[in-house]
Design a protein around this motif. Structure first.
Motif, PDB file in Angstrom:
ATOM      1  N   VAL A 245      68.688 -37.316   1.247  1.00 49.81           N
ATOM      2  CA  VAL A 245      67.852 -38.463   1.565  1.00 49.81           C
ATOM      3  C   VAL A 245      68.579 -39.372   2.540  1.00 49.81           C
ATOM      4  N   VAL A 246      67.860 -39.823   3.550  1.00 54.33           N
ATOM      5  CA  VAL A 246      68.316 -40.917   4.394  1.00 54.33           C
ATOM      6  C   VAL A 246      67.243 -41.982   4.263  1.00 54.33           C
ATOM      7  N   LEU A 247      67.602 -43.069   3.627  1.00 57.01           N
ATOM      8  CA  LEU A 247      66.664 -44.160   3.372  1.00 57.01           C
ATOM      9  C   LEU A 247      67.003 -45.279   4.336  1.00 57.01           C
ATOM     10  N   ALA A 248      66.114 -45.508   5.310  1.00 57.76           N
ATOM     11  CA  ALA A 248      66.384 -46.528   6.320  1.00 57.76           C
ATOM     12  C   ALA A 248      66.123 -47.916   5.772  1.00 57.76           C
ATOM     13  N   ASP A 249      65.055 -48.066   5.061  1.00 59.07           N
ATOM     14  CA  ASP A 249      64.672 -49.347   4.465  1.00 59.07           C
ATOM     15  C   ASP A 249      63.473 -49.055   3.570  1.00 59.07           C
ATOM     16  N   ALA A 250      62.725 -50.050   3.244  1.00 58.84           N
ATOM     17  CA  ALA A 250      61.558 -49.823   2.385  1.00 58.84           C
ATOM     18  C   ALA A 250      60.377 -49.276   3.172  1.00 58.84           C
ATOM     19  N   GLU A 251      60.580 -48.992   4.456  1.00 62.31           N
ATOM     20  CA  GLU A 251      59.485 -48.517   5.308  1.00 62.31           C
ATOM     21  C   GLU A 251      59.644 -47.078   5.778  1.00 62.31           C
ATOM     22  N   PHE A 252      60.890 -46.609   5.954  1.00 63.56           N
ATOM     23  CA  PHE A 252      61.121 -45.280   6.507  1.00 63.56           C
ATOM     24  C   PHE A 252      62.174 -44.534   5.699  1.00 63.56           C
ATOM     25  N   ALA A 253      61.970 -43.207   5.553  1.00 61.41           N
ATOM     26  CA  ALA A 253      62.947 -42.375   4.865  1.00 61.41           C
ATOM     27  C   ALA A 253      62.811 -40.934   5.345  1.00 61.41           C
ATOM     28  N   TYR A 254      63.928 -40.210   5.308  1.00 57.49           N
ATOM     29  CA  TYR A 254      63.929 -38.757   5.504  1.00 57.49           C
ATOM     30  C   TYR A 254      64.204 -38.155   4.140  1.00 57.49           C
ATOM     31  N   LEU A 255      63.466 -37.120   3.815  1.00 57.69           N
ATOM     32  CA  LEU A 255      63.660 -36.391   2.566  1.00 57.69           C
ATOM     33  C   LEU A 255      63.576 -34.917   2.908  1.00 57.69           C
ATOM     34  N   GLY A 256      64.636 -34.163   2.621  1.00 54.60           N
ATOM     35  CA  GLY A 256      64.581 -32.764   3.012  1.00 54.60           C
ATOM     36  C   GLY A 256      65.720 -31.932   2.493  1.00 54.60           C
TER      37      GLY A 256
ATOM     38  N   LEU B  13      54.032 -46.527   1.970  1.00 52.06           N
ATOM     39  CA  LEU B  13      54.009 -46.482   0.515  1.00 52.06           C
ATOM     40  C   LEU B  13      54.839 -45.346  -0.109  1.00 52.06           C
ATOM     41  N   PRO B  14      54.809 -44.106   0.416  1.00 58.13           N
ATOM     42  CA  PRO B  14      55.623 -43.042  -0.203  1.00 58.13           C
ATOM     43  C   PRO B  14      57.117 -43.344  -0.210  1.00 58.13           C
ATOM     44  N   VAL B  15      57.578 -44.187   0.700  1.00 56.87           N
ATOM     45  CA  VAL B  15      58.999 -44.523   0.769  1.00 56.87           C
ATOM     46  C   VAL B  15      59.429 -45.291  -0.477  1.00 56.87           C
ATOM     47  N   LEU B  16      58.519 -46.030  -1.076  1.00 63.04           N
ATOM     48  CA  LEU B  16      58.868 -46.781  -2.286  1.00 63.04           C
ATOM     49  C   LEU B  16      59.324 -45.859  -3.407  1.00 63.04           C
ATOM     50  N   ALA B  17      58.661 -44.717  -3.568  1.00 63.63           N
ATOM     51  CA  ALA B  17      59.065 -43.758  -4.603  1.00 63.63           C
ATOM     52  C   ALA B  17      60.457 -43.202  -4.306  1.00 63.63           C
ATOM     53  N   VAL B  18      60.747 -42.935  -3.039  1.00 62.52           N
ATOM     54  CA  VAL B  18      62.078 -42.450  -2.657  1.00 62.52           C
ATOM     55  C   VAL B  18      63.114 -43.538  -2.930  1.00 62.52           C
ATOM     56  N   ALA B  19      62.810 -44.760  -2.536  1.00 66.57           N
ATOM     57  CA  ALA B  19      63.740 -45.871  -2.749  1.00 66.57           C
ATOM     58  C   ALA B  19      64.012 -46.083  -4.239  1.00 66.57           C
ATOM     59  N   GLU B  20      62.980 -45.970  -5.063  1.00 63.15           N
ATOM     60  CA  GLU B  20      63.160 -46.123  -6.511  1.00 63.15           C
ATOM     61  C   GLU B  20      64.022 -45.006  -7.086  1.00 63.15           C
ATOM     62  N   THR B  21      63.849 -43.792  -6.589  1.00 65.17           N
ATOM     63  CA  THR B  21      64.650 -42.665  -7.054  1.00 65.17           C
ATOM     64  C   THR B  21      66.118 -42.850  -6.669  1.00 65.17           C
ATOM     65  N   VAL B  22      66.361 -43.259  -5.436  1.00 63.47           N
ATOM     66  CA  VAL B  22      67.741 -43.497  -4.993  1.00 63.47           C
ATOM     67  C   VAL B  22      68.357 -44.639  -5.802  1.00 63.47           C
ATOM     68  N   ALA B  23      67.588 -45.698  -6.040  1.00 69.09           N
ATOM     69  CA  ALA B  23      68.096 -46.823  -6.843  1.00 69.09           C
ATOM     70  C   ALA B  23      68.448 -46.368  -8.256  1.00 69.09           C
ATOM     71  N   ALA B  24      67.609 -45.519  -8.838  1.00 70.48           N
ATOM     72  CA  ALA B  24      67.884 -45.005 -10.190  1.00 70.48           C
ATOM     73  C   ALA B  24      69.142 -44.143 -10.193  1.00 70.48           C
TER      74      ALA B  24
END
Length: 127
Positions: free
Chosen positions: A74-85, A106-117
């Motif tokens: 995962v590369v999480l840029a912010d709450a707006e953009f992310a790479y998942l692969g 909106l899908p980035v929020l789920a990624v951000a929550e997963t990374v935060a967890a």
């Protein structure tokens, strides 16, 4: 967030961190830091200069047989953009056939929550 890291991948990650604007938090979540401790130590000054926080996601399995881990990249840029692969942060990152998606909104929020967890149950460390 990557389970695998080598020198080439480290240089790429450091470039990404360096290009982030001032004030942006920089976190690197790894799996089993002992496997790459020498590499991390070699880049100690760069981590410190960029203000990168390191996390080791390596926790005991609830069953007591082994450990829990992740395989996500995962590369999480912010709450707006992310790479998942599937691209590991290793030498073959730019020369192998990998698959990933750039997410926006909106899908980035789920990624951000997963990374935060993952960070929440990881051990923060320094080199």
């Amino acid at each position: 967030m990557t389970p695998f890291l080598n020198e080439e991948g480290m240089r790429w990650a450091l470039r990404v961190f360096a290009e982030a604007p001032p004030g942006v938090e920089r976190h690197l979540v790894l799996r089993n830091r002992q496997r790459v401790y020498g590499l991390l130590h070699a880049h100690h000054d760069e981590f410190r200069a960029l203000g990168v926080s390191l996390f080791d996601y390596w926790v005991p399995s609830p069953s007591g047989s082994g450990y829990e881990t992740f395989h996500a990249k995962v590369v999480l840029a912010d709450a707006e953009f992310a790479y998942l692969g599937s691209a590991n942060f290793i030498r073959y990152l730019c020369s192998s056939v990998e698959m990933g998606v750039l997410l926006e909104g909106l899908p980035v929020l789920a990624v951000a929550e997963t990374v935060a967890a993952a960070k929440e149950i990881s051990e923060k460390f320094s080199v």
